[in-house]
Design a protein around this motif. Structure first.
Motif, short mmCIF file in Angstrom:
data_model
loop_
_atom_site.label_atom_id
_atom_site.label_comp_id
_atom_site.label_asym_id
_atom_site.label_seq_id
_atom_site.Cartn_x
_atom_site.Cartn_y
_atom_site.Cartn_z
N ALA A 4 0.70 -1.26 -0.02
CA ALA A 4 -0.09 0.00 -0.10
C ALA A 4 0.85 1.26 -0.07
CB ALA A 4 -0.78 -0.11 1.28
N ALA A 5 0.78 1.98 -0.99
CA ALA A 5 1.79 3.06 -1.32
C ALA A 5 1.83 4.12 -0.30
CB ALA A 5 1.56 3.54 -2.72
N VAL A 6 2.70 4.63 0.32
CA VAL A 6 2.60 5.68 1.23
C VAL A 6 3.73 6.83 1.04
CG1 VAL A 6 1.86 4.42 3.22
CG2 VAL A 6 4.26 4.82 2.92
N GLU A 7 3.38 8.00 1.39
CA GLU A 7 4.59 9.15 1.02
C GLU A 7 6.00 8.41 1.44
OE1 GLU A 7 4.11 11.49 -0.93
OE2 GLU A 7 2.02 11.43 -1.01
N GLY A 8 6.81 8.37 0.88
CA GLY A 8 8.37 7.85 1.18
C GLY A 8 8.67 6.34 1.40
N GLY A 9 7.55 5.60 1.18
CA GLY A 9 7.73 4.09 1.13
C GLY A 9 6.69 3.45 1.03
N ALA A 10 6.40 2.07 1.27
CA ALA A 10 5.40 1.27 1.20
C ALA A 10 4.95 0.83 2.58
CB ALA A 10 5.74 0.02 0.24
N ALA A 11 3.62 0.72 2.90
CA ALA A 11 3.07 0.13 4.06
C ALA A 11 3.42 -1.43 4.10
CB ALA A 11 1.76 0.38 4.26
N SER A 12 3.70 -2.02 5.24
CA SER A 12 3.77 -3.54 5.38
C SER A 12 2.34 -4.06 5.17
CB SER A 12 4.41 -3.80 6.67
OG SER A 12 3.69 -3.17 7.64
N GLY A 13 1.42 -3.74 5.04
CA GLY A 13 0.20 -4.35 5.03
C GLY A 13 -0.50 -4.30 6.29
N GLY A 14 -1.81 -4.91 6.61
CA GLY A 14 -2.42 -4.69 7.93
C GLY A 14 -3.66 -5.53 7.62
N THR A 15 -4.86 -5.42 8.78
CA THR A 15 -5.91 -5.89 8.95
C THR A 15 -6.87 -4.97 9.04
OG1 THR A 15 -4.73 -7.71 9.91
CG2 THR A 15 -7.22 -7.42 10.47
N VAL A 16 -8.16 -5.04 8.66
CA VAL A 16 -9.39 -4.40 8.52
C VAL A 16 -10.39 -5.60 9.39
CG1 VAL A 16 -11.42 -3.33 7.71
CG2 VAL A 16 -8.99 -3.03 6.65
N GLY A 17 -10.68 -5.09 10.61
CA GLY A 17 -11.69 -5.95 10.95
C GLY A 17 -13.19 -5.12 11.31
N VAL A 18 -14.24 -5.99 11.41
CA VAL A 18 -15.63 -5.34 11.49
C VAL A 18 -16.21 -6.02 12.69
CG1 VAL A 18 -17.68 -4.87 10.40
CG2 VAL A 18 -15.56 -4.58 9.18
N LEU A 19 -17.18 -5.25 13.26
CA LEU A 19 -18.10 -5.89 14.25
C LEU A 19 -19.49 -5.29 13.92
CD1 LEU A 19 -17.87 -7.10 17.77
CD2 LEU A 19 -19.64 -5.53 17.36
N VAL A 20 -20.67 -5.98 13.67
CA VAL A 20 -22.07 -5.22 13.63
C VAL A 20 -22.78 -5.70 14.74
CG1 VAL A 20 -21.30 -5.40 11.08
CG2 VAL A 20 -22.69 -7.45 12.25
N GLN A 21 -23.78 -4.88 14.94
CA GLN A 21 -25.13 -4.98 15.70
C GLN A 21 -26.23 -5.02 14.62
OE1 GLN A 21 -26.37 -1.97 18.13
NE2 GLN A 21 -27.53 -3.19 19.52
N ALA A 22 -26.52 -5.98 14.20
CA ALA A 22 -27.62 -6.17 12.95
C ALA A 22 -28.96 -6.20 13.68
CB ALA A 22 -27.30 -7.55 12.12
N ASN A 23 -29.80 -5.29 12.93
CA ASN A 23 -31.19 -5.25 13.63
C ASN A 23 -31.96 -4.35 12.46
OD1 ASN A 23 -33.23 -5.64 15.60
ND2 ASN A 23 -33.21 -3.37 15.90
N PHE A 24 -32.06 -4.85 11.10
CA PHE A 24 -32.69 -4.17 10.02
C PHE A 24 -33.28 -5.01 9.12
CE2 PHE A 24 -28.26 -5.26 8.93
CZ PHE A 24 -28.47 -5.86 7.63
N SER A 25 -34.04 -4.24 8.22
CA SER A 25 -35.24 -5.12 7.48
C SER A 25 -34.48 -5.24 6.08
CB SER A 25 -36.39 -4.32 7.71
OG SER A 25 -36.23 -3.02 7.11
N GLY A 26 -35.61 -6.11 5.19
CA GLY A 26 -35.15 -6.46 3.95
C GLY A 26 -35.04 -7.78 3.72
#
Length: 330
Positions: free
Chosen positions: A181-203
């Motif tokens: 992942a390109a950053v100014e002056g170098g490259a990021a080493s990668g990482g994690t995206v985490g999600v938590l939900v409280q689900a209570n919707f229609s559809g």
């Protein structure tokens, strides 16, 4: 079972070791559950590392028919400085007050704090008007927070929630974003995206593009909403986190949300990485993918990990039958 145990794999990016928000280093989750027949509610606490020093954060509002205490200051300053708590609608203010007490005890010199507390309406399965959450429930959720795989389904703030015609609750998932992942002056080493939900919707529940209707259809309970918490250890600033949070709300459409006018749909995203400068905007593409995939899977886990509940006034919400989910993987 979690959605992957039923043969359904949402998306293409790899997950973290636990496939949970706690795959983001330092992020903890604690929960208190009240399940006593007429009461089906609770508290879910997401505790970022070193939160008191302030972390980059942003809020996205899909539909503002809800109560997200503390959101305007997060928007204004681009910082979250407390744990993020979730609960039932009419308990949100008691939870915020208890969180404030917990914070003040740990910071004897503080004269201003911004507790962040979100909610969804669990009044179909729980006696919501009784406002049963006490400070002890809040303290227990905070003090028990750990880096383990969080419990899902009928636990914590998801004990009494429903979504897409079925019993739902708490769900979580994560995605790894690779090197480069390109950053100014170098490259990021990668990482994690985490999600938590409280689900209570229609559809209409939709799994990998296949609609799944409940065997017994009935009108959706009022007060449908969704709270989404996104955590990452990637170096993204508050402005970029706003873009990330919007993708989390968008992901609700992947599982069939009808984005009802009575639904309070919110995402709050934060980063545990204060590195400056942040990644370039062009490098956000994979972060967006990770966010939408993890949110989709967290929402599905919130349903497949839930069990049937008969609660307040004898109201019953049925769990989604496993066979209906397995059939989409064939």
């Amino acid at each position: 079972m979690r959605i992957r145990e039923l043969g359904v794999v949402p998306g293409v990016l790899p997950t973290g070791p636990l496939n949970a928000i706690t795959d983001v280093p330092g992020v903890l989750v604690g929960q208190t559950t009240l399940a006593t027949g007429e009461l089906n509610t609770g508290v879910t606490a997401i505790v970022p590392p070193d939160f008191a020093a302030g972390l980059p954060a942003a809020v996205a509002v899909g539909n503002g028919y809800g109560k997200l205490v503390g959101s305007t200051q997060v928007d204004e300053l681009g910082v979250v400085e407390t744990p993020i708590l979730l609960t039932g609608t009419l308990s949100v203010f008691r939870v915020a007050d208890a969180l404030l007490s917990w914070l003040l005890e740990r910071n004897p010199t503080a004269t201003s704090l911004n507790p962040v507390v979100g909610e969804t309406n669990d009044g179909y399965l729980s006696d919501i008007r009784s406002r049963p959450i006490t400070p002890d429930h809040v303290f227990a959720a905070l003090d028990s927070a750990s880096a383990d795989l969080p419990a899902e389904g009928n636990v914590g703030a998801g004990t009494g929630t429903t979504a897409l015609g079925f019993k739902a609750g708490i769900g979580t998932s994560s995605r790894r974003v690779g090197d480069g992942a390109a950053v100014e002056g170098g490259a990021a080493s990668g990482g994690t995206v985490g999600v938590l939900v409280q689900a209570n919707f229609s559809g209409t529940l939709t799994v990998l593009g296949t609609p799944i209707k409940p065997p017994v259809e009935k009108p959706a309970p009022e007060g449908n909403s969704c709270m989404i918490v996104v955590a990452t250890d990637l170096p993204v600033d508050a402005r970029q986190l706003g873009r990330v949070a919007r993708r989390a709300v968008f992901a609700m459409g992947r599982v069939g949300s009808d984005f009802s006018p009575g639904s309070g749909d919110y995402a709050i995203a934060f980063s545990t990485n204060r590195a400056v400068p942040p990644i370039r905007d062009k490098a956000l593409k994979d972060v967006f993918y990770a966010t939408t995939e993890a949110t989709e899977e967290a929402l599905l886990n919130s349903l497949t990990m839930a069990t049937t509940v008969t609660g307040y006034n004898g109201n019953t919400q049925y769990a989604v039958p496993e066979e209906l989910i397995r059939s989409t993987a064939r």
